[in-house]
Design a protein around this motif. Structure first.
Motif, short mmCIF file in Angstrom:
data_model
loop_
_atom_site.label_atom_id
_atom_site.label_comp_id
_atom_site.label_asym_id
_atom_site.label_seq_id
_atom_site.Cartn_x
_atom_site.Cartn_y
_atom_site.Cartn_z
N THR A 54 2.38 -3.13 10.32
CA THR A 54 2.17 -3.45 8.92
C THR A 54 1.30 -2.32 8.34
N CYS A 55 0.51 -2.59 7.33
CA CYS A 55 -0.29 -1.53 6.69
C CYS A 55 -1.74 -2.00 6.56
N ALA A 56 -2.58 -1.11 6.05
CA ALA A 56 -4.01 -1.40 6.02
C ALA A 56 -4.38 -2.46 4.99
N THR A 57 -3.71 -2.46 3.85
CA THR A 57 -4.11 -3.34 2.76
C THR A 57 -3.01 -4.33 2.43
N ALA A 58 -3.40 -5.38 1.74
CA ALA A 58 -2.43 -6.37 1.29
C ALA A 58 -1.43 -5.74 0.33
N GLU A 59 -1.92 -4.87 -0.57
CA GLU A 59 -1.02 -4.25 -1.54
C GLU A 59 0.03 -3.39 -0.86
N ARG A 60 -0.40 -2.55 0.06
CA ARG A 60 0.55 -1.66 0.73
C ARG A 60 1.51 -2.45 1.62
N THR A 61 1.02 -3.46 2.31
CA THR A 61 1.89 -4.26 3.16
C THR A 61 2.90 -5.04 2.32
N SER A 62 2.47 -5.56 1.20
CA SER A 62 3.39 -6.30 0.32
C SER A 62 4.52 -5.38 -0.17
N ARG A 63 4.18 -4.15 -0.52
CA ARG A 63 5.21 -3.20 -0.94
C ARG A 63 6.21 -2.94 0.19
#
Length: 317
Positions: A54-63
């Motif tokens: 996944t990614c570091a942040t909620a925003e980046r993971t959501s994208r």
């Protein structure tokens, strides 16, 4: 030297893109690949999806997850794997569907379990990252050496390099039929590798281990997707960099100098223009700790990296 505390617009979350590297195999590439900005991926088979990291942040993971959903016409994410414990690859785990079965190496699972940075990043970076609404989510299945999972009719081999490398709990996701390798942070394409939570000799050995697979496509943990001659070129760069770090460490130890003192006088040569050059200090701390048979001091190593740089490390996360 000092790092800019301003975010790079070229590394903004909306610059990330899904890249189809083989039919049904997608790499999520996030420019510019520097601190906390990783790559991830997805493998699709028979209407189901396996996600790699996944990614570091909620925003980046959501994208990332939204892009996968669009590209797969809403196919369910049945499986996910973490290539290692670091937050840029794992903090977004809690945004995965509840029903998704998450896999990771047993050492990776323990590392994420005790990781305090998800609760609040220390001010070694500028701007200090804000992960957003994420929660610690650990793998459901702990892998020890190797296992194969199936996404529909597609086999994905999860393999550990056999010892510490980037971390103690690295996994690759290898698609042998397509010759596609999701390398995690065993490979950094065009920027400074980091092995402070693993082993420099182990990371060097892992390069040959990866090369023996003879991959045609490599999705690195950071940086652009590699194909053709770029695969061998980048692996050779890793070999030269790790040998330089080991040589500098031996010279510093013989002279009775600290990792910071050794790094300050080091000539990085061909690697001097790579992003995140301050990782040399962190990697030297690992060499010193291993040669001295003592525990690695994470806070001291990060503090010395900031001292070498002349200010907090830059991130655009």
């Amino acid at each position: 030297m000092s790092a800019s505390a301003r975010r790079d617009p070229a590394a903004a979350p909306d610059t990330a893109r899904l890249v189809e590297v083989r039919p049904g195999t997608q790499a999520w590439v996030q420019p510019d690949g520097s601190w906390w900005i990783n790559n991830a991926g997805a493998v699709v088979g028979d209407g189901a999806v396996l996600v790699v990291d996944t990614c570091a942040t909620a925003e980046r993971t959501s994208r990332f997850l939204s892009a996968v959903d669009r590209a797969t016409d809403g196919a369910p994410v049945r499986l996910a794997v973490n290539t290692h414990q670091h937050g840029d690859h794992t903090y977004g785990n809690s945004l995965l569907p509840t029903a998704t079965v998450l896999l990771g190496h047993e050492a990776m699972r323990e590392g994420l379990r005790v990781d305090p940075v998800i609760d609040g990043c220390p001010p070694f970076w500028a701007p200090v990252p804000d992960w957003g609404p994420v929660q610690r989510r650990l793998p459901d299945v702990a892998v020890t050496a190797a296992t194969t999972v199936h996404v529909g009719g597609r086999a994905v081999q999860l393999r550990h390099p056999g010892g510490p490398a980037h971390t103690t709990g690295d996994l690759i996701a290898w698609l042998p039929d397509e010759r596609v390798l999701f390398a995690g942070d065993l490979v950094f394409a065009g920027l400074t590798p980091l092995v402070f939570m693993g082993s420099v000799p182990g990371a060097l050995a892992a390069v040959d281990w990866l090369a023996a697979l003879d991959p045609e496509v490599v999705v690195p943990g950071h940086g652009p997707v590699l194909t053709g001659g770029d695969v061998d070129r980048v692996l050779d760069e890793h070999r030269r960099y790790y040998r330089l770090v080991l040589a500098l460490g031996e010279q510093g130890l013989a002279a009775g100098r600290t990792p910071l003192e050794t790094a300050r006088d080091a000539d990085l040569g061909e690697f001097g223009a790579w992003a995140d050059a301050e990782r040399l200090v962190l990697n030297l701390h690992r060499v010193y700790a291993d040669r001295g048979g003592r525990a690695f001091d994470l806070m001291a190593a990060l503090g010395d990296a900031v001292a070498w740089l002349g200010g907090p490390m830059a991130t655009s996360v």
